[in-house]
Design a protein around this motif. Structure first.
Motif, PDB file in Angstrom:
ATOM      1  N   GLU A 142      -5.810  -7.710  -4.104  1.00 11.22           N
ATOM      2  CA  GLU A 142      -5.151  -6.603  -3.405  1.00 11.22           C
ATOM      3  C   GLU A 142      -3.726  -6.392  -3.912  1.00 11.22           C
ATOM      4  O   GLU A 142      -3.271  -5.254  -4.047  1.00 11.22           O
ATOM      5  CB  GLU A 142      -5.137  -6.826  -1.893  1.00 11.22           C
ATOM      6  N   GLU A 143      -3.035  -7.474  -4.232  1.00  8.32           N
ATOM      7  CA  GLU A 143      -1.659  -7.366  -4.737  1.00  8.32           C
ATOM      8  C   GLU A 143      -1.607  -6.491  -5.995  1.00  8.32           C
ATOM      9  O   GLU A 143      -0.712  -5.663  -6.151  1.00  8.32           O
ATOM     10  CB  GLU A 143      -1.125  -8.770  -5.046  1.00  8.32           C
ATOM     11  N   GLN A 162      -1.249   1.552  -6.393  1.00  6.95           N
ATOM     12  CA  GLN A 162      -0.449   1.920  -5.230  1.00  6.95           C
ATOM     13  C   GLN A 162      -1.324   2.289  -4.035  1.00  6.95           C
ATOM     14  O   GLN A 162      -1.022   3.208  -3.271  1.00  6.95           O
ATOM     15  CB  GLN A 162       0.554   3.019  -5.584  1.00  6.95           C
ATOM     16  N   VAL A 163      -2.436   1.550  -3.908  1.00  4.57           N
ATOM     17  CA  VAL A 163      -3.331   1.696  -2.761  1.00  4.57           C
ATOM     18  C   VAL A 163      -3.736   0.308  -2.274  1.00  4.57           C
ATOM     19  O   VAL A 163      -3.809  -0.629  -3.065  1.00  4.57           O
ATOM     20  CB  VAL A 163      -4.611   2.510  -3.092  1.00  4.57           C
ATOM     21  N   PRO A 164      -4.011   0.165  -0.980  1.00  7.16           N
ATOM     22  CA  PRO A 164      -4.500  -1.120  -0.475  1.00  7.16           C
ATOM     23  C   PRO A 164      -5.991  -1.292  -0.746  1.00  7.16           C
ATOM     24  O   PRO A 164      -6.683  -0.334  -1.121  1.00  7.16           O
ATOM     25  CB  PRO A 164      -4.224  -1.040   1.030  1.00  7.16           C
ATOM     26  N   THR A 219      -6.102   7.044   0.851  1.00  7.04           N
ATOM     27  CA  THR A 219      -6.157   6.413   2.160  1.00  7.04           C
ATOM     28  C   THR A 219      -7.610   6.472   2.624  1.00  7.04           C
ATOM     29  O   THR A 219      -8.324   7.405   2.268  1.00  7.04           O
ATOM     30  CB  THR A 219      -5.223   7.118   3.163  1.00  7.04           C
ATOM     31  N   ARG A 243      -2.227  -2.796  -5.107  1.00  5.75           N
ATOM     32  CA  ARG A 243      -1.018  -2.190  -4.531  1.00  5.75           C
ATOM     33  C   ARG A 243       0.031  -1.932  -5.599  1.00  5.75           C
ATOM     34  O   ARG A 243       0.692  -0.898  -5.600  1.00  5.75           O
ATOM     35  CB  ARG A 243      -0.434  -3.077  -3.436  1.00  5.75           C
ATOM     36  N   GLN A 244       0.200  -2.881  -6.511  1.00  4.55           N
ATOM     37  CA  GLN A 244       1.241  -2.756  -7.526  1.00  4.55           C
ATOM     38  C   GLN A 244       0.927  -1.670  -8.547  1.00  4.55           C
ATOM     39  O   GLN A 244       1.795  -0.883  -8.901  1.00  4.55           O
ATOM     40  CB  GLN A 244       1.431  -4.096  -8.239  1.00  4.55           C
TER      41      GLN A 244
END
Length: 182
Positions: A44-45, A52-54, A91, A48-49
């Motif tokens: 997940e990291e 830019q989404v979870p 999202t 996100r990096q």
């Protein structure tokens, strides 16, 4: 559905497939020519990096982010036969529908060539049969969290703020998420 994967060199991939498409990760790794390390779910990291989404929000639309420029996108060839393709717009509380031709227009507008592949195929890969998807392997890896990156996007990059209830894609129909009662 779309999933984020990475290989042992930390190169990222988005695989977008129909819900009933069976993707064998070992075979996909061989077809990409990745050797024993193969691909695995991206942490997940890293999602996100770079995207830019979870977790749970991976989508081809995340390729809009400059930080995702080196990410490879593999699209299920079955998407081409559907009237509508359904994706989360960064999202997972909303799903949008668009045709594969409009998805192609979006991808081309951000400099990505759509790559539709048979994700269920299992061609023989070996000395006389090179990996058929090797040219879809990203050329570079992203910087992991161990490496210092203060600002992954340039300071002069335009900031895009799109209200949640609107999208900027052509002919997009919103489809609310349906929740079971009970």
């Amino acid at each position: 559905m779309s999933c984020g994967f990475q290989d042992k060199k930390h190169r990222l991939y988005i695989v977008s497939a129909l819900a009933d498409t069976k993707v064998d990760m070992k075979i996909l790794s061989q077809r990409l020519g990745l050797g024993k390390g193969g691909v695995r779910m991206a942490p997940e990291e890293n999602l996100r990096q770079v995207l830019q989404v979870p977790l749970g929000c991976v989508t081809p639309f995340a390729l809009f982010n400059e930080s995702a420029s080196a990410v490879s996108l593999l699209l299920d060839q079955g998407l081409k036969s559907k009237q509508s393709c359904y994706f989360h717009p960064l999202t997972n509380d909303v799903t949008i529908a668009l045709s594969s031709s409009n998805l192609d227009k979006f991808l081309l507008s951000i400099g990505k060539q759509p790559a539709y592949v048979d994700l269920e195929a299992s061609p023989v890969v070996g000395k006389d049969n090179p990996p058929d998807l090797a040219d879809l392997v990203p050329s570079g890896a992203f910087c992991s969290s161990e490496e210092s990156v203060e600002n992954p996007t340039p300071k002069d990059a335009p900031q895009v703020n799109v209200p949640k209830e609107k999208t900027c894609l052509p002919e997009v129909k919103a489809k609310p998420k349906v929740q079971n009662k009970g």
